[in-house]
Design a protein around this motif. Sequence first.
Motif, short mmCIF file in Angstrom:
data_model
loop_
_atom_site.label_atom_id
_atom_site.label_comp_id
_atom_site.label_asym_id
_atom_site.label_seq_id
_atom_site.Cartn_x
_atom_site.Cartn_y
_atom_site.Cartn_z
N LEU A 1 0.83 -1.21 0.00
CA LEU A 1 0.00 0.00 0.00
C LEU A 1 0.87 1.26 0.00
N PHE A 2 1.93 1.24 0.80
CA PHE A 2 2.81 2.41 0.88
C PHE A 2 3.51 2.65 -0.46
N VAL A 3 4.02 1.59 -1.06
CA VAL A 3 4.71 1.70 -2.35
C VAL A 3 3.76 2.24 -3.42
N LEU A 4 2.54 1.71 -3.44
CA LEU A 4 1.54 2.16 -4.42
C LEU A 4 1.19 3.63 -4.19
N ALA A 5 1.07 4.01 -2.92
CA ALA A 5 0.74 5.40 -2.58
C ALA A 5 1.85 6.34 -3.04
#
Length: 233
Positions: free
Chosen positions: A18-22
């Motif tokens: 989720l962090f990488v995608l954000a």
Amino acid sequence: MKNKRKMFVIIKTILLSLFVLAIIFVTIKYAPYVTELVKTPDRFKDLLASYGHVSIIVFLGFQIMQVIIAAISGEPVQIAGGYVYGMFLGSVYSVIGIALGSAIAFSISRFLGYSLIRTFISQEKLEKFNFLINNPKSEIIMFVLFLLPGMPKDLLTYIAGLTPINPVIFLIISTVARFPALLVTSYIGANMQKGNYIIVAVVSVIALILFIMSLFTKDRIVAFLHKIKHKDN
């Protein structure tokens, strides 16, 4: 016990994804806009003014964003801060914003671990600074690295999360080491606003010379810091 560990790994993997995608989403959608905006201080000033009393919070948000998202260069934001708020307040607000952004990036890195670092940092850069991990002298080394112009300080903040350094100590060290450069960029911005272009040109040239000198010497300094660890071992 095994089930708890498995659940923790699953949660960690989901949060990492989720962090990488954000980060990818914000970088693609907003990074170019932010970069262009802060390059035009008058436009940036008008934007902040439109938020009234919460303009300072918005500025802090820009500073936090540029630390967490390494694709956004920090110097233009700092110059814009000096342009809008003056040298003193611009420096103070930049210090607060960078410290908050560093605390967030450091905490995320410490929780998500090595997998996060490998996602954002090339193997070549990671190997270059790999000696920081599990290094008992990481405090001294961090201070030197953050003091040097041209070092990828936002990426170093993520790497710092993997080291044994105490979070509070890291924030103090990185903030103190960053402050001279931060003061200079705020000073440039403040003088741009006043129309003191000769001062801006002189200070910018001096800063550029120091930056170029750092580019030619930083690899030797990093190599020397490597040797400090090896000597102690």
